[in-house]
Structures are given as structure tokens and as C-alpha cells.
Design a protein around this motif. Structure first.
Motif, PDB file in Angstrom:
ATOM      1  N   ASP A  10      37.604  29.256  40.654  1.00  0.00           N
ATOM      2  CA  ASP A  10      36.672  29.627  41.719  1.00  0.00           C
ATOM      3  C   ASP A  10      35.274  29.881  41.150  1.00  0.00           C
ATOM      4  OD1 ASP A  10      39.431  30.124  42.329  1.00  0.00           O
ATOM      5  OD2 ASP A  10      38.786  31.190  44.127  1.00  0.00           O
ATOM      6  N   HIS A  12      32.282  30.153  43.157  1.00  0.00           N
ATOM      7  CA  HIS A  12      31.591  31.091  44.044  1.00  0.00           C
ATOM      8  C   HIS A  12      30.081  31.114  43.820  1.00  0.00           C
ATOM      9  CE1 HIS A  12      34.631  32.897  46.519  1.00  0.00           C
ATOM     10  NE2 HIS A  12      35.394  33.207  45.481  1.00  0.00           N
ATOM     11  N   ASP A  39      36.724  27.349  46.829  1.00  0.00           N
ATOM     12  CA  ASP A  39      35.772  28.466  46.734  1.00  0.00           C
ATOM     13  C   ASP A  39      34.631  28.144  45.775  1.00  0.00           C
ATOM     14  OD1 ASP A  39      37.218  29.804  48.615  1.00  0.00           O
ATOM     15  OD2 ASP A  39      37.775  31.486  47.348  1.00  0.00           O
ATOM     16  N   ASN A  42      29.627  30.678  48.269  1.00  0.00           N
ATOM     17  CA  ASN A  42      29.587  32.047  48.795  1.00  0.00           C
ATOM     18  C   ASN A  42      29.653  33.093  47.675  1.00  0.00           C
ATOM     19  OD1 ASN A  42      29.207  33.717  50.997  1.00  0.00           O
ATOM     20  ND2 ASN A  42      31.385  34.054  51.326  1.00  0.00           N
ATOM     21  N   LYS A  43      28.999  34.180  47.923  1.00  0.00           N
ATOM     22  CA  LYS A  43      28.937  35.376  47.071  1.00  0.00           C
ATOM     23  C   LYS A  43      27.948  35.246  45.917  1.00  0.00           C
ATOM     24  CE  LYS A  43      33.563  37.096  48.088  1.00  0.00           C
ATOM     25  NZ  LYS A  43      34.779  37.714  47.558  1.00  0.00           N
ATOM     26  N   SER A  47      25.097  28.556  45.751  1.00  0.00           N
ATOM     27  CA  SER A  47      26.203  27.760  46.300  1.00  0.00           C
ATOM     28  C   SER A  47      25.824  26.296  46.428  1.00  0.00           C
ATOM     29  CB  SER A  47      26.611  28.313  47.671  1.00  0.00           C
ATOM     30  OG  SER A  47      27.214  29.581  47.549  1.00  0.00           O
ATOM     31  N   HIS A  66      36.886  30.200  51.507  1.00  0.00           N
ATOM     32  CA  HIS A  66      35.459  30.361  51.771  1.00  0.00           C
ATOM     33  C   HIS A  66      34.861  29.086  52.359  1.00  0.00           C
ATOM     34  CE1 HIS A  66      34.576  34.417  50.191  1.00  0.00           C
ATOM     35  NE2 HIS A  66      35.744  34.203  49.580  1.00  0.00           N
ATOM     36  N   ASP A 186      41.469  31.712  38.822  1.00  0.00           N
ATOM     37  CA  ASP A 186      40.377  32.554  39.321  1.00  0.00           C
ATOM     38  C   ASP A 186      40.254  33.780  38.424  1.00  0.00           C
ATOM     39  OD1 ASP A 186      38.421  33.920  40.612  1.00  0.00           O
ATOM     40  OD2 ASP A 186      39.441  34.042  42.541  1.00  0.00           O
ATOM     41  N   VAL A 190      32.263  35.590  39.543  1.00  0.00           N
ATOM     42  CA  VAL A 190      31.233  36.193  40.390  1.00  0.00           C
ATOM     43  C   VAL A 190      31.242  37.716  40.291  1.00  0.00           C
ATOM     44  CG1 VAL A 190      32.555  36.450  42.545  1.00  0.00           C
ATOM     45  CG2 VAL A 190      30.109  35.875  42.644  1.00  0.00           C
TER      46      VAL A 190
END
Length: 220
Positions: A10, A12, A39, A42-43, A47, A66, A186, A190
Motif C-alpha cells: 500500500d 497511499h 490503496d 489517499n492519506k 496520490s 481507498h 502493507d 504513510v
């Protein structure tokens, strides 16, 4: 001959860490196919930059929760205040382009002895019969699927009986999980931890540290 896969956990929105990871892996598109477990967005801070890398390298990806959340809000014509609305703002007039791109992506990828999915698998349903909600959100399994993220319930992979190795993401709280037939990538980049990739079929793990903490715990 089929190319090796470099499967990335991920991201992110952590575009700078993705670049560092690809450099460390000595990634060459002509030699290796780039795969994302979902994913991508986002965050984190960039992105769109992550999506641009995916397109530039002709990468393949599976949809994460996401991405599905982003598509749901885009179809509704409004983004709820928060990080997802900031993703849409970053995209600006290119929003429709990225909606079209994500709508074309699958929920799983398969090659001999390997399955890539964002979150995990239903204990008894065939892959093609499994609702996207489970494929993109499952962590644990309790009370016949009524709960999929409850600390007292066992992880979904405790029920897995297949022969292929399943590579997934989604579970930053659990961190990197390396098992014989299930590998969770993961590792919470992030949140200030690591971004991880797996070179397949060598099963070689490659990691870089996050450059900063973009989002504080709790992890989700």
C-alpha cells in the motif's frame, strides 16, 4: 517467457518513497512487471503522482478499499471533507481521467501459483463469487462474515486452504506478514514505517523507510 513481478504494498500517495523503492529494487520495466496491491491513493501527499508512476511504467494493480471509496464518491458527484477530497482537488481537471483509469482496474490478478488481492479471501467462496467488499476490506473472520476487522477473531488467512501464494495489503496494523502461502505487504509507509515490495517468483523482500510520518495512528 513471463516477466518477474515486483509487487508493491500500500503506497497511499507516498510517491517519493515509491521512487526510492523502485530505485533500490533496480526496477526496469523491460525486465520486470510492476504490480500494486491497491490503496495507491489517499492519506499521503501525492496520490496523483503515484497513479502517474503506475501509468508511466505500464503497471498493473488491483483495487483497494481507498480506490473503491474514491470511485463511489466520484460517482456521487461529491467528495466528503477530508483526505479524499484533497485527492480530488489535486487531480483538478484530470479527475475524470483518473476515474476512468481506476474503473478499468480488476479486484485480483493471477499467475501460476500466485494470487494478488487487496485485503484477502472469503474462507469458502470461490474468488469469482466473492463480493468486492470482502476482497477489499477483510482482515479477520468472525460470525460468518458479520465482522471482518475484530481483534478477537482470527485472521482470514488462518482459513486459507489454496495452493497458490496470496499476496495482499490493507492491514498496516499487522505490519509485514511473511507466511508460506500468504504474504501481507502493507508495512505502514504513510504512518512513518516502511514501504515494502516482493520480487516474485524469487520471494525477495525489498523495503525503504518512510521519509516522514504523514498520518498518525490509529492505522486503518
Amino acid at each position: 517467457m513471463q516477466k518477474d513481478w515486483l509487487i508493491v504494498g500500500d503506497v497511499h500517495g507516498c510517491r517519493a518513497e515509491l521512487d526510492a523503492l523502485l530505485a533500490k529494487a533496480e526496477f526496469r520495466p523491460e525486465q520486470t512487471e510492476l504490480i500494486f496491491v491497491g490503496d495507491l491513493i489517499n492519506k499521503g501527499p501525492d496520490s496523483e503522482g503515484v497513479l502517474e508512476r503506475a501509468v508511466a511504467y505500464n503497471a498493473r494493480m488491483v483495487l483497494g478499499n481507498h480506490e473503491t471509496n474514491f470511485l463511489e464518491q466520484a460517482r456521487a458527484g461529491t467528495f466528503r471533507p477530508g483526505s479524499m477530497s484533497r485527492v480530488a482537488e489535486q487531480m483538478g481537471p484530470r479527475l475524470g481521467k483518473w476515474v476512468d483509469y481506476l474503473e478499468r482496474q480488476p479486484f485480483w490478478l493471477i499467475r501460476p501459483q500466485l494470487l494478488v488481492v487487496h485485503a484477502g479471501l472469503h474462507p469458502s467462496l470461490a474468488l469469482e463469487d466473492t463480493p468486492p467488499r470482502i476482497l477489499t476490506r477483510i482482515r479477520t473472520w468472525g460470525e460468518n462474515g458479520l465482522f471482518m476487522d475484530r481483534e478477537q477473531d482470527p485472521p482470514w488467512y488462518h482459513f486459507y486452504q489454496g495452493d497458490a501464494t496470496v499476496v495482499y495489503g490493507h492491514w498496516a496494523r499487522a505490519g509485514l506478514v511473511m507466511r508460506e502461502r500468504t504474504i501481507g505487504l502493507d508495512s505502514g509507509c504513510v504512518y512513518g514505517f516502511q514501504l515494502s515490495a516482493l520480487r516474485w517468483p524469487q520471494r525477495e523482500l525489498i523495503q525503504v523507510n518512510a521519509f516522514e510520518t504523514y498520518v498518525q495512528v490509529p492505522l486503518d
